[in-house]
Design a protein around this motif. Structure first.
Motif, PDB file in Angstrom:
ATOM      1  N   GLU A 127      16.777  -6.691  15.533  1.00  0.00           N
ATOM      2  CA  GLU A 127      18.001  -5.946  14.993  1.00  0.00           C
ATOM      3  C   GLU A 127      18.652  -6.621  13.889  1.00  0.00           C
ATOM      4  O   GLU A 127      18.989  -6.426  12.730  1.00  0.00           O
ATOM      5  CB  GLU A 127      18.912  -5.315  15.895  1.00  0.00           C
ATOM      6  CG  GLU A 127      19.992  -4.672  15.314  1.00  0.00           C
ATOM      7  CD  GLU A 127      19.755  -3.483  14.503  1.00  0.00           C
ATOM      8  OE1 GLU A 127      20.647  -3.068  13.578  1.00  0.00           O
ATOM      9  OE2 GLU A 127      18.978  -2.848  14.786  1.00  0.00           O
ATOM     10  N   HIS A 130      16.763  -7.034  10.751  1.00  0.00           N
ATOM     11  CA  HIS A 130      16.175  -5.744  10.034  1.00  0.00           C
ATOM     12  C   HIS A 130      16.024  -5.312   8.550  1.00  0.00           C
ATOM     13  O   HIS A 130      15.150  -4.682   8.160  1.00  0.00           O
ATOM     14  CB  HIS A 130      17.290  -4.403  10.613  1.00  0.00           C
ATOM     15  CG  HIS A 130      18.766  -4.392   9.794  1.00  0.00           C
ATOM     16  ND1 HIS A 130      18.714  -3.760   8.627  1.00  0.00           N
ATOM     17  CD2 HIS A 130      19.605  -5.122   9.893  1.00  0.00           C
ATOM     18  CE1 HIS A 130      19.801  -3.971   8.140  1.00  0.00           C
ATOM     19  NE2 HIS A 130      20.523  -4.797   9.120  1.00  0.00           N
ATOM     20  N   TYR A 133      12.535  -6.112   6.990  1.00  0.00           N
ATOM     21  CA  TYR A 133      11.393  -4.824   7.049  1.00  0.00           C
ATOM     22  C   TYR A 133      11.636  -3.848   5.706  1.00  0.00           C
ATOM     23  O   TYR A 133      10.689  -3.086   5.431  1.00  0.00           O
ATOM     24  CB  TYR A 133      11.305  -4.274   8.333  1.00  0.00           C
ATOM     25  CG  TYR A 133      10.973  -5.156   9.403  1.00  0.00           C
ATOM     26  CD1 TYR A 133       9.767  -5.280   9.873  1.00  0.00           C
ATOM     27  CD2 TYR A 133      12.053  -5.559  10.189  1.00  0.00           C
ATOM     28  CE1 TYR A 133       9.456  -6.150  10.750  1.00  0.00           C
ATOM     29  CE2 TYR A 133      11.926  -6.640  11.327  1.00  0.00           C
ATOM     30  CZ  TYR A 133      10.679  -6.909  11.598  1.00  0.00           C
ATOM     31  OH  TYR A 133      10.348  -7.484  12.620  1.00  0.00           O
ATOM     32  N   GLU A 134      12.905  -3.799   5.556  1.00  0.00           N
ATOM     33  CA  GLU A 134      13.214  -2.915   4.458  1.00  0.00           C
ATOM     34  C   GLU A 134      12.340  -3.259   2.943  1.00  0.00           C
ATOM     35  O   GLU A 134      12.454  -4.258   2.596  1.00  0.00           O
ATOM     36  CB  GLU A 134      14.673  -2.866   4.161  1.00  0.00           C
ATOM     37  CG  GLU A 134      15.411  -2.256   5.289  1.00  0.00           C
ATOM     38  CD  GLU A 134      16.880  -2.462   4.908  1.00  0.00           C
ATOM     39  OE1 GLU A 134      17.172  -2.810   4.019  1.00  0.00           O
ATOM     40  OE2 GLU A 134      17.818  -2.207   5.757  1.00  0.00           O
ATOM     41  N   ARG A 155       8.876  -0.371  15.427  1.00  0.00           N
ATOM     42  CA  ARG A 155       9.809   0.958  15.009  1.00  0.00           C
ATOM     43  C   ARG A 155      10.723   0.471  13.962  1.00  0.00           C
ATOM     44  O   ARG A 155      10.769   1.366  12.999  1.00  0.00           O
ATOM     45  CB  ARG A 155      10.946   0.950  16.282  1.00  0.00           C
ATOM     46  CG  ARG A 155      10.316   1.743  17.545  1.00  0.00           C
ATOM     47  CD  ARG A 155      11.406   2.072  18.333  1.00  0.00           C
ATOM     48  NE  ARG A 155      12.061   1.134  19.110  1.00  0.00           N
ATOM     49  CZ  ARG A 155      11.811   0.532  20.100  1.00  0.00           C
ATOM     50  NH1 ARG A 155      10.795   0.997  21.211  1.00  0.00           N
ATOM     51  NH2 ARG A 155      12.630  -0.399  20.817  1.00  0.00           N
ATOM     52  N   ALA A 156      11.035  -0.852  13.774  1.00  0.00           N
ATOM     53  CA  ALA A 156      11.681  -1.167  12.486  1.00  0.00           C
ATOM     54  C   ALA A 156      10.760  -1.040  11.477  1.00  0.00           C
ATOM     55  O   ALA A 156      11.202  -0.510  10.315  1.00  0.00           O
ATOM     56  CB  ALA A 156      12.229  -2.580  12.443  1.00  0.00           C
ATOM     57  N   HIS A 158       8.104   0.840  11.098  1.00  0.00           N
ATOM     58  CA  HIS A 158       7.782   2.170  10.796  1.00  0.00           C
ATOM     59  C   HIS A 158       8.900   2.979  10.307  1.00  0.00           C
ATOM     60  O   HIS A 158       8.670   3.729   9.267  1.00  0.00           O
ATOM     61  CB  HIS A 158       7.542   3.105  12.432  1.00  0.00           C
ATOM     62  CG  HIS A 158       7.138   4.322  12.196  1.00  0.00           C
ATOM     63  ND1 HIS A 158       5.719   4.422  11.917  1.00  0.00           N
ATOM     64  CD2 HIS A 158       7.599   5.469  12.492  1.00  0.00           C
ATOM     65  CE1 HIS A 158       5.386   5.915  11.884  1.00  0.00           C
ATOM     66  NE2 HIS A 158       6.507   6.547  12.247  1.00  0.00           N
ATOM     67  N   LYS A 159      10.298   2.674  10.358  1.00  0.00           N
ATOM     68  CA  LYS A 159      11.220   3.490  10.061  1.00  0.00           C
ATOM     69  C   LYS A 159      11.583   2.966   8.630  1.00  0.00           C
ATOM     70  O   LYS A 159      11.886   3.692   7.826  1.00  0.00           O
ATOM     71  CB  LYS A 159      12.737   2.849  10.633  1.00  0.00           C
ATOM     72  CG  LYS A 159      13.867   3.488  10.392  1.00  0.00           C
ATOM     73  CD  LYS A 159      15.136   3.150  11.246  1.00  0.00           C
ATOM     74  CE  LYS A 159      16.341   3.789  10.488  1.00  0.00           C
ATOM     75  NZ  LYS A 159      17.616   3.260  11.382  1.00  0.00           N
ATOM     76  N   ALA A 160      11.174   1.713   8.281  1.00  0.00           N
ATOM     77  CA  ALA A 160      11.372   1.107   6.826  1.00  0.00           C
ATOM     78  C   ALA A 160      10.054   1.915   5.998  1.00  0.00           C
ATOM     79  O   ALA A 160      10.035   1.677   4.807  1.00  0.00           O
ATOM     80  CB  ALA A 160      11.036  -0.367   6.734  1.00  0.00           C
ATOM     81  N   GLY A 161       9.174   2.626   6.652  1.00  0.00           N
ATOM     82  CA  GLY A 161       8.189   3.032   5.853  1.00  0.00           C
ATOM     83  C   GLY A 161       6.948   2.217   5.543  1.00  0.00           C
ATOM     84  O   GLY A 161       5.962   2.264   4.626  1.00  0.00           O
ATOM     85  N   THR A 164       2.133  -0.016   9.419  1.00  0.00           N
ATOM     86  CA  THR A 164       2.108  -1.002  10.686  1.00  0.00           C
ATOM     87  C   THR A 164       0.320  -1.184  11.055  1.00  0.00           C
ATOM     88  O   THR A 164      -0.377  -0.252  11.275  1.00  0.00           O
ATOM     89  CB  THR A 164       2.972  -0.265  11.900  1.00  0.00           C
ATOM     90  OG1 THR A 164       2.210   0.900  12.039  1.00  0.00           O
ATOM     91  CG2 THR A 164       4.229  -0.079  11.286  1.00  0.00           C
ATOM     92  N   LEU A 181       3.221   4.331  17.225  1.00  0.00           N
ATOM     93  CA  LEU A 181       3.658   3.781  16.033  1.00  0.00           C
ATOM     94  C   LEU A 181       2.478   3.058  15.221  1.00  0.00           C
ATOM     95  O   LEU A 181       3.014   2.453  14.126  1.00  0.00           O
ATOM     96  CB  LEU A 181       4.831   2.803  16.386  1.00  0.00           C
ATOM     97  CG  LEU A 181       5.839   3.243  17.355  1.00  0.00           C
ATOM     98  CD1 LEU A 181       6.981   2.204  18.015  1.00  0.00           C
ATOM     99  CD2 LEU A 181       6.751   4.409  16.247  1.00  0.00           C
TER     100      LEU A 181
END
Length: 313
Positions: A127, A130, A133-134, A155-156, A158-161, A164, A181
């Protein structure tokens, strides 16, 4: 913070490597040959190899080390390869991880890992990092850190697109929610068998399709089976293909799988199509086994491109 094209989340270890005529039997003491301390850890190996292979140099490492000279050496090795280590945390309460490695003349090895600070990597660290990963095109993971941290990092990513990629090593059974994921799962033969609760065995290209499909049924969108000197086999819901390996003189196989994963991630982050990316990864891994050590064996981009050009010629 510069936007990375590739983020690697995982372990950093100092490797203590001894060359031996043969691997010792249980309870046996043998005399070894050359001894080296070499930066390692599956996560750091993959980040270092990716840093050497990437043309844009935008590779970032997320992990945990101790407050000791080994940590300084590991971060310096990554930085020298062009890897951003600003998201590698230092833990006060435990030393940097180490690996004890015996390498015999054939290139085969035996490894014992003491995780140290790698075991301290936690979801809270992910976290805090974070932003790493963006914007990343690919995010690469392994299993030498706690599974809850791996899941949080995936998850980070995956959320950032990010695409993985999970290297399921050291081998273990994995929960379905984590495998869901995964865009690309990259086990070797024994890891694939363990994931499927089968007895580890040598896998041929003829057997690879059934195994890859069984692995995809566990949740990942695609599977790359690493088949050693044979090459690799790719499977997704649209196509399957076998990519032959390269014939080289083997010196040490310690980081071949790590270099393969780095090569695959770099190639995909740079927009290579799957067949070309897999051949690039095979070439990088082949070059790595011709040298002793983990990070020290990772080839440069120029070496891989030249090796492929010679093979094509």
């Amino acid at each position: 913070m510069q936007i990375p094209s590739l983020v690697v989340t995982g372990s950093l270890n100092m490797d203590f490597v001894v060359q031996v005529d043969r691997l010792p039997a249980p309870g046996e003491t043998t005399l070894g040959g050359n001894f080296q301390m070499i930066p390692g850890g599956k996560g750091a190996n993959q980040a270092c190899a990716a840093g050497k292979l990437a043309t844009n140099g935008r590779v970032r490492m997320v992990g945990c080390v101790g407050l000791d000279p080994f940590a300084d050496h590991l971060k310096a090795s990554l930085a020298a390869a062009g890897v951003d280590v600003s998201t590698v945390r230092a833990a006060r309460q435990t030393p940097t991880g180490v690996a004890l490695i015996w390498v015999e003349k054939s290139g085969q090895n035996s490894i014992v890992v003491a995780p140290g600070a790698n075991a301290m990597l936690a979801p809270g660290d992910i976290e805090s990092a974070h932003a790493a990963y963006e914007g990343a095109r690919c995010a690469l993971f392994q299993l030498e850190t706690p599974l809850e941290a791996v899941a949080a990092a995936m998850r980070a990513g995956h959320k950032a697109g990010a695409l993985t990629i999970l290297d399921p090593a050291p081998a273990r059974r994995l929960p379905a929610e984590l495998l869901a994921l995964v865009d690309i799962l990259t086990p070797n033969e024994s890891e694939a068998c363990i994931l499927l609760d089968r007895v580890p065995t040598r896998v041929t290209f003829a057997e690879a399709p059934e195994i890859a499909r069984a692995l995809r049924a566990l949740g990942p969108k695609a599977v790359v089976l690493k088949l050693g000197d044979q090459g690799c086999f790719y499977s997704d819901d649209q196509r399957e293909l076998a990519v032959q390996g390269f014939t080289v003189e083997v010196v040490d196989t310690t980081a071949a799988g790590d270099t393969f994963n780095a090569g695959l991630a770099v190639a995909l982050a740079e927009g290579f199509e799957i067949p070309t990316a897999l051949r690039f990864a095979n070439a990088a891994a082949a070059l790595s086994v011709t040298r002793l050590g983990a990070q020290a064996s990772a080839p440069s981009r120029e070496e891989v491109d030249a090796f492929i050009a010679r093979s094509d010629g």
